[in-house]
Scaffold this motif. Structure first.
Motif, PDB file in Angstrom:
ATOM      1  N   GLY A  58     -36.058 -34.431 -28.923  1.00 57.65           N
ATOM      2  CA  GLY A  58     -36.841 -35.714 -29.154  1.00 57.65           C
ATOM      3  C   GLY A  58     -37.297 -36.550 -28.111  1.00 57.65           C
ATOM      4  N   ASN A  59     -37.309 -35.880 -26.756  1.00 52.66           N
ATOM      5  CA  ASN A  59     -37.324 -36.432 -25.551  1.00 52.66           C
ATOM      6  C   ASN A  59     -38.896 -36.180 -24.920  1.00 52.66           C
ATOM      7  OD1 ASN A  59     -35.031 -38.126 -25.473  1.00 52.66           O
ATOM      8  ND2 ASN A  59     -33.919 -36.576 -24.690  1.00 52.66           N
ATOM      9  N   GLU A  60     -39.474 -35.098 -25.756  1.00 50.74           N
ATOM     10  CA  GLU A  60     -40.702 -34.768 -25.109  1.00 50.74           C
ATOM     11  C   GLU A  60     -41.889 -35.535 -25.812  1.00 50.74           C
ATOM     12  OE1 GLU A  60     -41.277 -31.886 -22.638  1.00 50.74           O
ATOM     13  OE2 GLU A  60     -39.413 -32.913 -22.221  1.00 50.74           O
ATOM     14  N   SER A  61     -42.521 -36.305 -24.960  1.00 50.00           N
ATOM     15  CA  SER A  61     -43.462 -37.387 -25.679  1.00 50.00           C
ATOM     16  C   SER A  61     -44.572 -36.604 -26.202  1.00 50.00           C
ATOM     17  CB  SER A  61     -44.035 -38.362 -24.625  1.00 50.00           C
ATOM     18  OG  SER A  61     -44.783 -37.540 -23.482  1.00 50.00           O
ATOM     19  N   TRP A  62     -45.096 -35.345 -25.818  1.00 54.57           N
ATOM     20  CA  TRP A  62     -45.854 -34.559 -26.411  1.00 54.57           C
ATOM     21  C   TRP A  62     -45.764 -33.954 -27.571  1.00 54.57           C
ATOM     22  CZ3 TRP A  62     -45.487 -29.460 -26.885  1.00 54.57           C
ATOM     23  CH2 TRP A  62     -44.323 -28.953 -26.243  1.00 54.57           C
ATOM     24  N   PHE A  63     -44.658 -33.998 -27.976  1.00 53.51           N
ATOM     25  CA  PHE A  63     -44.051 -33.079 -29.233  1.00 53.51           C
ATOM     26  C   PHE A  63     -43.699 -34.115 -30.178  1.00 53.51           C
ATOM     27  CE2 PHE A  63     -41.029 -30.747 -31.872  1.00 53.51           C
ATOM     28  CZ  PHE A  63     -41.915 -29.481 -31.939  1.00 53.51           C
ATOM     29  N   SER A  64     -44.493 -34.144 -31.362  1.00 51.15           N
ATOM     30  CA  SER A  64     -43.927 -35.088 -32.443  1.00 51.15           C
ATOM     31  C   SER A  64     -43.379 -34.187 -33.366  1.00 51.15           C
ATOM     32  CB  SER A  64     -45.275 -35.595 -32.966  1.00 51.15           C
ATOM     33  OG  SER A  64     -46.403 -34.826 -33.523  1.00 51.15           O
ATOM     34  N   MET A  65     -42.357 -34.796 -34.098  1.00 48.85           N
ATOM     35  CA  MET A  65     -41.786 -34.348 -35.327  1.00 48.85           C
ATOM     36  C   MET A  65     -42.095 -35.067 -36.653  1.00 48.85           C
ATOM     37  SD  MET A  65     -38.107 -33.140 -33.706  1.00 48.85           S
ATOM     38  CE  MET A  65     -37.699 -34.491 -32.664  1.00 48.85           C
ATOM     39  N   PRO A  66     -42.059 -34.283 -37.891  1.00 51.21           N
ATOM     40  CA  PRO A  66     -41.690 -32.855 -37.920  1.00 51.21           C
ATOM     41  C   PRO A  66     -42.577 -31.735 -37.540  1.00 51.21           C
ATOM     42  CG  PRO A  66     -42.456 -33.759 -39.932  1.00 51.21           C
ATOM     43  CD  PRO A  66     -42.583 -34.853 -39.215  1.00 51.21           C
ATOM     44  N   THR A  67     -42.369 -30.817 -36.859  1.00 50.11           N
ATOM     45  CA  THR A  67     -43.436 -29.904 -36.329  1.00 50.11           C
ATOM     46  C   THR A  67     -42.991 -28.402 -36.276  1.00 50.11           C
ATOM     47  OG1 THR A  67     -44.436 -31.425 -34.927  1.00 50.11           O
ATOM     48  CG2 THR A  67     -44.857 -29.155 -34.354  1.00 50.11           C
ATOM     49  N   VAL A  68     -43.628 -27.365 -36.513  1.00 49.14           N
ATOM     50  CA  VAL A  68     -43.093 -26.044 -36.475  1.00 49.14           C
ATOM     51  C   VAL A  68     -43.330 -25.729 -34.866  1.00 49.14           C
ATOM     52  CG1 VAL A  68     -43.509 -23.620 -37.025  1.00 49.14           C
ATOM     53  CG2 VAL A  68     -43.976 -25.411 -38.490  1.00 49.14           C
ATOM     54  N   PRO A  69     -42.141 -25.310 -34.145  1.00 52.35           N
ATOM     55  CA  PRO A  69     -42.384 -24.968 -32.967  1.00 52.35           C
ATOM     56  C   PRO A  69     -42.839 -23.518 -32.497  1.00 52.35           C
ATOM     57  CG  PRO A  69     -39.882 -24.929 -33.453  1.00 52.35           C
ATOM     58  CD  PRO A  69     -40.801 -25.403 -34.792  1.00 52.35           C
TER      59      PRO A  69
END
Length: 341
Positions: A58-69
């Protein structure tokens, strides 16, 4: 007349919140393809431990959740858009795919047919190799140089193998005995545990001259500071792993090693994957597509070793345990593939 596609059930790995992994299923997946798109059914996808665990934290600002990595995939084309000319149903391709059973993708960019004679479990590792290749591209590594690689995970191992192909003698350093053993199996010439006497051992291997290139692949900021003293005069430090986490230090010594001739005049260089353009261009020698094709050639020629890097081939339903293993059992989990068929 084109046959209408029936709804398919699309299983996918989802990061729903920090440190929570779920395996969900879309029971009504029936996408409409644009003219230059294809519908893919995955064969294998590969977890990128550093990037995906950072996202899962949860510390990557560009990656929002929920998301398929997802990072890298090998898939079969099961349907094509009306303008797709160079690919056909049944083709098996390498692409930057997510952890889902089906996916719609454009056929431009890094979207390449898998050459003959390559094990499909190797194919997703092409991206790991091209990430690592950036460190070689930006470096001054030449035949006969001494190169040190800190961190022998997937990226660091690949960087070590590629530096050796460039003609260097490589010193690989890691805290994990298992990663050191894998590096030996992959042909890394010198492997050292990252303990208190590692600097003395590097001085011995280099007969006090130090290495000409340090490739930092852990992403831990303090590692560069700890090992910069092992870099010889006019050497270079290549930041391959994306730096993450806080680090407090007095940087005066580091700046003097960069600035002063008698302390080395060392250069620092960034080696992020996207330093180079996606597509080949007449004005730029390197691109991600070109690098990918070169890695395929190296695989065909058996010049890089992939098999020792594969620790697990798991079903998607085992995703929670896969990330738990990569996070807390680093000696056991390294190269983790999902098998989708």
């Amino acid at each position: 007349m084109k046959k209408e596609r029936l709804n398919v059930k699309n299983k996918k790995v989802v990061f729903s919140e920090a440190w929570k992994v779920e395996v969900l299923q879309d029971n009504h997946f029936n996408p409409k393809l644009s003219a230059n798109e294809v519908l893919l059914k995955k064969r294998y996808t590969l977890i990128s431990p550093g990037t995906e665990l950072a996202c899962l934290s949860g510390n990557e600002s560009w990656f929002s959740m929920p998301t398929v990595p997802g990072y890298s995939a090998v898939s079969e084309i099961i349907e094509t858009g009306i303008d797709v000319k160079d690919f056909n149903v049944g083709d098996v391709v390498f692409h930057y795919g997510t952890h889902s059973e089906y996916e719609v993708a454009k056929v431009d960019g890094v979207f390449l047919k898998v050459p003959d004679g390559i094990d499909l479990t190797w194919v997703p590792f092409v991206r790991m190799a091209t990430v690592a290749m950036t460190s070689i591209r930006v470096s001054n590594i030449e035949l006969g140089d001494m190169v040190m690689v800190t961190g022998l995970g997937l990226i660091g191992n690949m960087a070590s193998q590629l530096a050796a192909l460039q003609g260097a003698s490589v010193i690989g350093i890691d805290l994990s005995q298992q990663r050191l053993e894998i590096a030996r199996e992959c042909g890394v010439e010198h492997v050292l545990a990252g303990n208190a006497d590692v600097k003395e051992k590097v001085r011995g291997i280099t007969t006090d001259r130090g290495v000409s290139t340090l490739i930092e692949a852990t992403g831990v900021p303090s590692v560069s500071l700890d090992h910069v003293s092992s870099v010889g005069k006019y050497g270079e430090v290549i930041l391959l792993g994306s730096p993450r986490g806080a680090c407090e230090a007095n940087v005066t010594d580091l700046l003097n090693r960069i600035h002063l001739n008698d302390l080395g005049c060392i250069s620092f260089k960034g080696a992020h994957e996207w330093r180079y353009p996606l597509m080949p261009d007449v004005f730029v020698k390197h691109s991600l597509v070109r690098n990918s094709r070169i890695v395929f050639k190296l695989m065909q020629q058996k010049k890089i070793k992939i098999e020792p890097l594969i620790s697990h081939i798991l079903l998607p339903d085992e995703a929670p345990s896969a990330y738990e293993g990569l996070r807390n059992k680093k000696d056991e989990y390294s190269g983790v593939l999902y098998k989708w068929q």
